[in-house]
Design an enzyme around this catalytic site. Structure first.
Site, PDB file in Angstrom:
ATOM      1  N   PHE A 150      53.641   4.612  18.549  1.00  0.00           N
ATOM      2  CA  PHE A 150      54.328   5.794  19.084  1.00  0.00           C
ATOM      3  C   PHE A 150      54.302   5.886  20.597  1.00  0.00           C
ATOM      4  CE2 PHE A 150      51.988   9.398  20.867  1.00  0.00           C
ATOM      5  CZ  PHE A 150      50.683   8.961  20.769  1.00  0.00           C
ATOM      6  N   LYS A 151      53.435   5.111  21.245  1.00  0.00           N
ATOM      7  CA  LYS A 151      53.366   5.146  22.700  1.00  0.00           C
ATOM      8  C   LYS A 151      54.720   4.796  23.339  1.00  0.00           C
ATOM      9  CE  LYS A 151      48.730   5.636  22.930  1.00  0.00           C
ATOM     10  NZ  LYS A 151      48.300   5.670  21.516  1.00  0.00           N
ATOM     11  N   ASP A 152      55.535   4.046  22.598  1.00  0.00           N
ATOM     12  CA  ASP A 152      56.863   3.699  23.122  1.00  0.00           C
ATOM     13  C   ASP A 152      57.733   4.937  23.359  1.00  0.00           C
ATOM     14  OD1 ASP A 152      56.584   0.888  23.114  1.00  0.00           O
ATOM     15  OD2 ASP A 152      57.037   0.811  20.974  1.00  0.00           O
TER      16      ASP A 152
END
Ligand SMILES: *Cc1c(COP(=O)(O)O)cnc(C)c1O
Length: 498
Positions: free
Chosen positions: A111-113
């Site tokens: 999810f860091k993207d």
């Protein structure tokens, strides 16, 4: 209305969003927070039919008020494009009676993207706005996922160098290879002999090191941060909670205005804080369920009001949540303390010096929106099996911590009617030994790379580009250092002593 940013620890002066994004962290070591939390300007009703980018624009413009519409739309359009392998960017999947918000369709399948694909655009736009033509050095500590996502985002961006520190023994083989095989002439990856907290503390110390800052300045260069302490990381994450809610309305799973529960597997408290901000902006959220793994500092804090990092650091199968110092909690404390930064500052120094702090009753009251639960390793694996056995839907270990926490919430509160969204923070492909091992012991003996194809066969999900043939790519970064030597390594990489 224009929103300005101030430090949680009270140093004087207000910053615009672009100034706060450039700085990353406030000079007094505090985090930048909006001077008042914005509300959504438009009706929720008008958001129902919007696509991801339109939702993101309507949320982010409430925070980044010094960006023009054109600037903000440029950042959003450049970030949420074909880099994501799903046209919805953040689709919802219904399985096991809950809704998984799949936040892993970006280039690094975690999810860091969602935030790191836009941060480089926010940062370069901010630099332009401030007429700064300095080189920026992004210094980042990672528990595994931030590192690769930041490398993807900042690779080959003009005027930027990026240095990533990761705990050599605290990430999965795939996470390690993703970083070590990264291309990009402006990228540097360093393993440290220590855990994530060591990496994060080291980075914070270098940030605040006057000597290093001076040397950088003399080279017309400066530090910034890609960690979730940067407000430019946090704000883009608020958007997907709105988008997910609208998806539920569109699919007629809920009526507009109906409250939902949101579960977030939590480490540094960034993702769940974004959900908290969404609730404050007017999104109908009933409970925010904060899910921890065996490093359950946040669970204890929410239950007792005592934050205590004096405990053993446990390496779990959800390594991106193996954290004992949750940086973004400082932003929640600031809200709980009604913006009294003296109070926040005292807690933070007590945490640093004595290893713990305790909040008073009035602040504890403010925690009632949150429900805390945690999952042991066995419960995490059980959750993976349970979801898979029902709908043949495979979740990763972090998401499984969330699912397990939700089951605890249900049995404790008997709240079975409120619809729930679980933030699905990584693709199971990223942690395949643990995920496949949860399904069947026999997979624990198989190496991580051959499991990729097996996973694809049983889950019927195609292998994502991010891990395809990853063990055949050349390793380009070999550096490992002791945690005491991080400063020296940074100076060497940047040629500061020449
Ligand atoms: C970073 C990460 C988390 C924790 O998110 P925070 O914002 O630090 O709470 C959870 N799951 C995965 C897969 C992550 O990469």
């Amino acid at each position: 209305m224009s929103v300005l940013y101030r430090s949680t620890r009270g140093s004087k002066g207000l910053k615009t969003a672009s100034e706060a994004i450039i700085s990353g962290i406030a000079p007094d070591g505090g985090l930048y927070v909006p001077n008042s939390l914005p509300k959504l300007r438009i009706n929720l009703n008008s958001m129902v039919g919007m696509d991801y980018k339109e939702v993101a624009y309507n949320v982010m413009r409430e925070f980044f008020t010094d960006f023009s519409e054109e600037e903000l739309r440029y950042c959003i359009n450049s970030a949420y494009d074909k880099k994501f392998d799903h046209e919805e960017i953040a689709p919802l999947k219904k399985a096991a009676g809950v809704y998984f918000l799949e936040l892993f369709h970006g280039p690094t399948i975690a999810f860091k993207d969602m935030a790191l694909s836009i941060l480089p655009y926010l940062l370069t736009t901010s630099l332009k706005k401030q007429n700064m033509n300095r080189e920026v050095v992004i210094l980042t500590a990672t528990s595994g996922d931030t590192g690769k996502a930041a490398l993807e985002g900042f690779s080959d961006v003009d005027g930027i160098k990026i240095i990533v520190f990761f705990p050599e023994k605290g990430v999965s083989e795939i996470q390690k290879l993703q970083m070590r095989t990264h291309r990009g002439s402006n990228t540097f990856v360093v393993g440290i002999e220590g855990n994530f907290d060591d990496a994060q503390n080291g980075v914070k110390a270098i940030f605040n090191d006057e000597e290093v800052k001076e040397k950088l300045l003399s080279k017309n260069s400066m530090f910034s941060s890609a960690n979730s302490i940067n407000i430019g990381r946090l704000v883009p994450q608020v958007a997907y909670y709105f988008y997910a809610y609208m998806s539920l309305v569109r699919n007629e799973e809920i009526k507009l205005g109906e409250p939902i529960n949101v579960v977030v597997p939590t480490g540094n408290f960034g993702n769940i804080l974004a959900a908290y901000y969404a609730k404050n902006m007017g999104l109908p959220i009933n409970k925010l369920i904060c899910a921890s793994n065996e490093n359950k500092v946040l669970y204890d804090f929410i239950k007792t009001g005592i934050y205590d990092r004096r405990r053993e650091f446990v390496l779990t199968s959800s390594p991106s949540m193996d954290i004992l110092i949750s940086s973004n909690l400082e932003r929640l404390l600031y809200i709980l303390a009604d913006g009294n930064s003296e109070v926040v500052k005292n807690f933070m120094s007590k945490l640093q010096v004595e290893g713990y702090y305790e909040i008073g009753d009035s602040m504890k009251d403010g925690l009632k929106d949150l429900f805390a639960a945690y999952a042991s390793e066995e419960e995490t694996f059980q959750a993976i099996r349970e979801v898979f056995e029902g709908d043949r839907y495979l979740i990763d270990t972090h998401t499984a911590v969330g699912y397990s926490a939700y089951k605890d919430y249900q049995s404790l509160t008997q709240d079975i009617d409120t619809k729930v969204i679980i933030a699905s923070t990584a693709s199971p492909y990223k942690f395949n030994t643990s995920v496949m091992g949860a399904l069947d012991e026999k997979y624990k003996e198989v190496d991580e790379f051959s499991l990729i194809d097996t996973m694809s066969q049983i889950s019927k999900v195609p292998v994502p580009a991010a891990v395809k043939d990853i063990n055949k790519r050349p390793v380009l970064h070999n550096r490992v250092c002791r945690k005491e030597d991080m400063k020296a390594v940074v100076e060497e990489i940047l040629g500061l002593n020449k």
